[in-house]
Write an enzyme that holds these catalytic residues in place. Structure first.
Site, PDB file in Angstrom:
ATOM      1  N   THR A  41       0.682  -1.266  -0.123  1.00  0.00           N
ATOM      2  CA  THR A  41       0.104   0.048  -0.047  1.00  0.00           C
ATOM      3  C   THR A  41       0.814   1.357   0.069  1.00  0.00           C
ATOM      4  O   THR A  41       0.609   2.276  -0.637  1.00  0.00           O
ATOM      5  CB  THR A  41      -1.029  -0.150   1.112  1.00  0.00           C
ATOM      6  OG1 THR A  41      -1.713  -1.225   1.263  1.00  0.00           O
ATOM      7  CG2 THR A  41      -1.878   1.230   1.172  1.00  0.00           C
ATOM      8  N   SER A  45       1.484   3.191  -7.043  1.00  0.00           N
ATOM      9  CA  SER A  45       1.254   3.943  -8.042  1.00  0.00           C
ATOM     10  C   SER A  45       0.165   5.102  -7.615  1.00  0.00           C
ATOM     11  O   SER A  45       0.313   6.132  -8.081  1.00  0.00           O
ATOM     12  CB  SER A  45       1.084   3.615  -9.309  1.00  0.00           C
ATOM     13  OG  SER A  45       1.972   2.553  -9.693  1.00  0.00           O
ATOM     14  N   HIS A  49      -7.842   2.806 -11.447  1.00  0.00           N
ATOM     15  CA  HIS A  49      -7.998   2.384 -12.506  1.00  0.00           C
ATOM     16  C   HIS A  49      -9.296   2.285 -13.065  1.00  0.00           C
ATOM     17  O   HIS A  49     -10.478   2.109 -12.343  1.00  0.00           O
ATOM     18  CB  HIS A  49      -7.224   0.935 -12.561  1.00  0.00           C
ATOM     19  CG  HIS A  49      -5.891   1.011 -12.508  1.00  0.00           C
ATOM     20  ND1 HIS A  49      -4.916   1.301 -13.535  1.00  0.00           N
ATOM     21  CD2 HIS A  49      -5.372   0.359 -11.464  1.00  0.00           C
ATOM     22  CE1 HIS A  49      -3.737   1.279 -12.849  1.00  0.00           C
ATOM     23  NE2 HIS A  49      -3.761   0.751 -11.863  1.00  0.00           N
ATOM     24  N   ARG A 311       4.548  -6.386  -5.215  1.00  0.00           N
ATOM     25  CA  ARG A 311       3.050  -6.640  -5.621  1.00  0.00           C
ATOM     26  C   ARG A 311       2.744  -8.070  -5.317  1.00  0.00           C
ATOM     27  O   ARG A 311       3.855  -9.062  -5.460  1.00  0.00           O
ATOM     28  CB  ARG A 311       2.534  -6.227  -7.003  1.00  0.00           C
ATOM     29  CG  ARG A 311       2.634  -4.844  -7.276  1.00  0.00           C
ATOM     30  CD  ARG A 311       3.671  -4.216  -8.111  1.00  0.00           C
ATOM     31  NE  ARG A 311       3.743  -4.663  -9.382  1.00  0.00           N
ATOM     32  CZ  ARG A 311       4.609  -4.189 -10.149  1.00  0.00           C
ATOM     33  NH1 ARG A 311       5.701  -3.682  -9.692  1.00  0.00           N
ATOM     34  NH2 ARG A 311       4.315  -4.375 -11.425  1.00  0.00           N
ATOM     35  N   CYS A 441      13.736  19.076   8.558  1.00  0.00           N
ATOM     36  CA  CYS A 441      12.745  19.168   9.390  1.00  0.00           C
ATOM     37  C   CYS A 441      12.727  18.019  10.587  1.00  0.00           C
ATOM     38  O   CYS A 441      12.034  17.736  11.394  1.00  0.00           O
ATOM     39  CB  CYS A 441      11.406  19.348   8.937  1.00  0.00           C
ATOM     40  SG  CYS A 441      10.896  17.892   7.777  1.00  0.00           S
TER      41      CYS A 441
END
Length: 479
Positions: A41, A45, A49, A311, A441
């Site tokens: 997750t 990308s 879709h 994946r 930071c």
């Protein structure tokens, strides 16, 4: 009351948890990492879709289409970034135009609306920075972009508010049926009992299934590397730009993100090591070379970071969703692309299926909506003034690149399933995601984490086990 254990805190596990929390049941989600959204997750990308790529009559096609139409309402209800920006599948050879027509026909068969095949001139009018070599494209207007980790966190927070318990650092090592109950044990020695076990373990879903079930499955880890460009490049692509897909996936894309960056990737290499998420010289070179085919003007000097994800590709090539032959063990496995798009629909389907199997009743009260962290960077001056009046911490900028305030960071730590480390703050607020990549930071973020959590500065980690500070230089020199 029935007990349900969900294994895996990615978008699928959190979506199932949220939808299942609509019912009268005790839900415990076990995640081996220290936070949600730490696997596929996070390294995603972020594309919603349209649904033209999946083969008709597959679970991928079904859940892709159902999930896609849920994003508009869901993003408002759970307050996470989402935009319907449309997508183009580019064709660079007249001989491959028939391939575009096949994708078009497949999309129509799947029920996708608004598909068009465009000429070169139409493509260049839409996206002037696309290569002059393009000869045509498939246009899918229902495609979109989403922040995958923010979506996952939103699901998780809403599930927690509705009664789901999240337990982190639980690497499951055994699952066994004892009488009518399942016993789930973690490597740290803790044990959990459930009427139903839901396997949402991503690339490790086969390991979890094969502990419990006689029918074995195999999940192949498919490695994908990405490059992220700073916000000065956002005008180079307004839509998600694909190339013609292959048997290994949808290929290297060029797309805007919901926060104004450009993302390119992924590669598609099958690997044995399911923990290996290091980028490689060859992988990144492939991403850059292939992205230039679509958008030749992408400047390599504007890449601010690279990352890699795995994946979960099933041997059969489709999602594996349903109760196994072992009663009470439920698989949600092989959820690769379009898994993120499908997640909302999968969550609903699995929750209602489990409710039916266990005879669960709906709750009298369910909190449908969740309000995210106010993002100072996107506010008007008037909104900023009002926010600072209610909480002065919102007037102190910590991350200059992304304009993230101390108020946002504190909020990210104090929320349900709050941030515990630097990466947790980063995923929830974007502190450290800008051009300097935490260079200016990080120390301030660590100080706030230490103060809010009541721990020593030296104990703050980047992520699970990712030590940052090893002691004071003066002390080290005196040893």
């Amino acid at each position: 009351m029935k007990d349900v254990i969900i294994i895996g805190g990615g978008i699928i596990g959190c979506a199932v948890a949220r939808e299942l929390s609509r019912f009268e049941t005790n839900i415990t989600l076990l995640e081996k990492c220290g936070d949600v959204s730490q696997g596929t997750t996070k390294a995603n990308s972020g594309i919603v879709h349209a649904g033209f790529d999946a083969k008709p009559n597959t679970a991928k096609a079904k859940f892709n289409l159902l999930g896609n139409v849920m994003f508009d309402k869901l993003s408002k209800d759970l307050d996470f970034p989402f935009k319907r920006n449309g997508a183009l599948v580019l064709c660079f050879d007249e001989k491959e135009i028939d391939g575009l027509k096949e994708l078009y026909d497949r999309g129509v068969a799947n029920g996708v609306s608004g598909l068009e095949i465009l000429t070169k001139e139409q493509v260049k009018e839409m996206e002037p920075n696309v290569s002059d070599s393009v000869v045509g494209a498939l246009y899918a207007k229902t495609s979109g972009i989403v922040s995958p980790y923010e979506m996952c966190i939103a699901y998780a927070e809403n599930a927690a508010v509705n009664g789901c318990e999240f337990v982190f650092g639980k690497d499951v090592c055994s699952i066994a049926k004892e009488g009518e109950k399942w016993q789930v044990r973690a490597k740290d020695g803790t044990s959990y009992t459930a009427d139903m076990v839901v396997n949402c373990a991503g690339v490790h879903a086969d390991d979890i299934n094969n502990m419990a079930c006689e029918d074995k499955i195999k999940i192949i880890a498919r490695k994908g590397e990405y490059m992220l460009y700073d916000k000065s490049c956002v005008g180079l692509a307004q839509r998600t730009i694909f190339q013609m897909p292959s048997k290994m996936g949808k290929g290297v894309l060029v797309a805007p993100t919901t926060h104004g960056n450009i993302i390119t990737g992924p590669t598609a290499w099958d690997v044995e090591n399911k923990e290996s998420v290091r980028t490689s010289f060859d992988g990144l070179a492939e991403v850059y070379a292939k992205s230039l085919i679509s958008v030749p003007s992408l400047p390599k000097r504007n890449v601010i970071t690279q990352f890699c994800g795995l994946r979960a590709h099933s041997e059969g090539g489709d999602f594996i969703i349903g109760q196994s032959k072992q009663k009470g063990f439920y698989n949600v496995a092989g959820i690769e692309s379009p898994g993120l798009t499908s997640a909302p629909a999968i969550g609903v389907y699995v929750a209602y299926d489990i409710a039916k199997l266990l005879g669960l009743e709906k709750k009298a009260r369910f909190e449908e909506k969740r309000k995210g962290i106010p993002h100072f960077a996107t506010m008007t001056d008037e909104e900023r003034d009002e926010l600072i009046k209610t909480n002065p911490l919102y007037g102190k900028i910590i991350c200059k690149c992304e304009v993230v305030t101390e108020g946002e960071i504190v909020d990210s730590i104090r929320r349900p399933i709050g941030a515990k480390d630097v990466d947790g703050v980063k995923l929830r607020t974007r502190a450290g995601m800008g051009k300097c990549q935490s260079g200016f930071c990080m120390e301030k973020v660590m100080e706030i984490l230490a103060r809010e959590r009541g721990v020593a500065f030296e104990d703050i980690e980047k992520c699970d086990g990712g030590k940052i500070v090893f002691g004071k230089v003066k002390d080290k020199r005196s040893e």
